[in-house]
Scaffold this motif. Structure first.
Motif, PDB file in Angstrom:
ATOM      1  N   GLU A 123     -25.390  37.706  -9.590  1.00  0.00           N
ATOM      2  CA  GLU A 123     -24.336  36.766  -9.192  1.00  0.00           C
ATOM      3  C   GLU A 123     -24.751  35.414  -9.763  1.00  0.00           C
ATOM      4  O   GLU A 123     -25.717  34.803  -9.311  1.00  0.00           O
ATOM      5  N   VAL A 124     -24.049  34.960 -10.774  1.00  0.00           N
ATOM      6  CA  VAL A 124     -24.407  33.747 -11.508  1.00  0.00           C
ATOM      7  C   VAL A 124     -23.982  32.510 -10.715  1.00  0.00           C
ATOM      8  O   VAL A 124     -22.836  32.409 -10.285  1.00  0.00           O
ATOM      9  N   ASP A 125     -24.927  31.573 -10.537  1.00  0.00           N
ATOM     10  CA  ASP A 125     -24.560  30.312  -9.881  1.00  0.00           C
ATOM     11  C   ASP A 125     -24.726  29.100 -10.796  1.00  0.00           C
ATOM     12  O   ASP A 125     -24.227  28.020 -10.495  1.00  0.00           O
ATOM     13  N   LEU A 126     -25.402  29.297 -11.932  1.00  0.00           N
ATOM     14  CA  LEU A 126     -25.597  28.185 -12.860  1.00  0.00           C
ATOM     15  C   LEU A 126     -25.981  28.741 -14.229  1.00  0.00           C
ATOM     16  O   LEU A 126     -26.679  29.745 -14.331  1.00  0.00           O
ATOM     17  N   ALA A 127     -25.509  28.085 -15.261  1.00  0.00           N
ATOM     18  CA  ALA A 127     -25.931  28.392 -16.634  1.00  0.00           C
ATOM     19  C   ALA A 127     -26.281  27.075 -17.304  1.00  0.00           C
ATOM     20  O   ALA A 127     -25.698  26.034 -16.992  1.00  0.00           O
ATOM     21  N   GLN A 128     -27.256  27.136 -18.192  1.00  0.00           N
ATOM     22  CA  GLN A 128     -27.691  25.928 -18.895  1.00  0.00           C
ATOM     23  C   GLN A 128     -27.921  26.258 -20.356  1.00  0.00           C
ATOM     24  O   GLN A 128     -28.584  27.240 -20.694  1.00  0.00           O
ATOM     25  N   THR A 129     -27.365  25.435 -21.219  1.00  0.00           N
ATOM     26  CA  THR A 129     -27.626  25.576 -22.649  1.00  0.00           C
ATOM     27  C   THR A 129     -28.620  24.507 -23.078  1.00  0.00           C
ATOM     28  O   THR A 129     -28.710  23.438 -22.471  1.00  0.00           O
ATOM     29  N   SER A 130     -29.382  24.818 -24.101  1.00  0.00           N
ATOM     30  CA  SER A 130     -30.226  23.825 -24.764  1.00  0.00           C
ATOM     31  C   SER A 130     -30.219  24.123 -26.257  1.00  0.00           C
ATOM     32  O   SER A 130     -29.754  25.174 -26.693  1.00  0.00           O
ATOM     33  N   CYS A 131     -30.742  23.214 -27.031  1.00  0.00           N
ATOM     34  CA  CYS A 131     -30.521  23.223 -28.481  1.00  0.00           C
ATOM     35  C   CYS A 131     -31.066  24.445 -29.216  1.00  0.00           C
ATOM     36  O   CYS A 131     -30.421  24.960 -30.102  1.00  0.00           O
TER      37      CYS A 131
END
Length: 180
Positions: A123-131
């Motif tokens: 159950e996804v509560d957050l996603a984060q991208t980085s370079c």
């Protein structure tokens, strides 16, 4: 450079679908942190906040032990080809075993692999991208078939014996409940 998301939008889902490998991070309240690479055709996005991935027989079963104690899980996807990007997906997970009533419903989403031991529902509560600028550029040559060959050669009974011998506890001695 980094950006936070409350869900996996279409662009992030497309990025995930293109990756040939992902990494799973879990930890119990004490003991060792586990980080495992996963490949093959073993991940499905159900919607913007849910995904499942198939866990095949391996040398350890740390993820199962950790999720029983702490449901936190992080998946990381890195672009090794094309445009650089790292995506971390954070959430709460639970394990679904072959003995569970819902197993048949979810295993049908994956190819038939010998040694399938759990499906993890995240159950996804957050996603984060980085370079991802420092991630090396590699060329994908194909999946290794060693695991499928090895578990196929063991057969169902041999796999269960392997689970009994090698997969019932984590390296920290925590139960995995693989054979309950």
């Amino acid at each position: 450079m980094s950006k936070l998301y409350k869900e996996l939008d279409e662009k992030l889902q497309e990025f995930i679908a293109c990756q040939k490998i992902f990494f799973v991070g879990t930890a119990g309240s004490e003991g060792h942190v586990n980080l495992s690479p996963k490949g093959m055709d073993s991940l499905r996005i159900l919607n913007a906040n849910q995904l499942i991935w198939l866990n095949l027989t391996g040398s350890g079963n740390e993820t199962a032990a950790h999720v029983l104690e702490q449901s936190r899980m992080t998946l990381m996807f890195c672009s090794f080809e094309g445009k650089p990007l790292i995506l971390r997906v954070y959430g709460k997970a639970r394990a679904i075993h072959p003995r569970d009533e819902e197993w048949d419903e979810w295993i049908s989403h994956f190819p038939e692999y010998p040694g399938s031991r759990q499906i993890f529902w995240l159950e996804v509560d957050l996603a984060q991208t980085s370079c991802g600028f420092a991630v090396p550029n590699y060329q994908y040559k194909g999946n290794r078939e060693d695991l499928v060959y090895w578990t196929g050669k063991l057969g169902d009974e041999g796999v269960k014996n392997y689970w009994k011998e090698k997969n019932q506890t984590s390296i920290d001695g925590k139960p995995t409940k693989i054979l309950e």
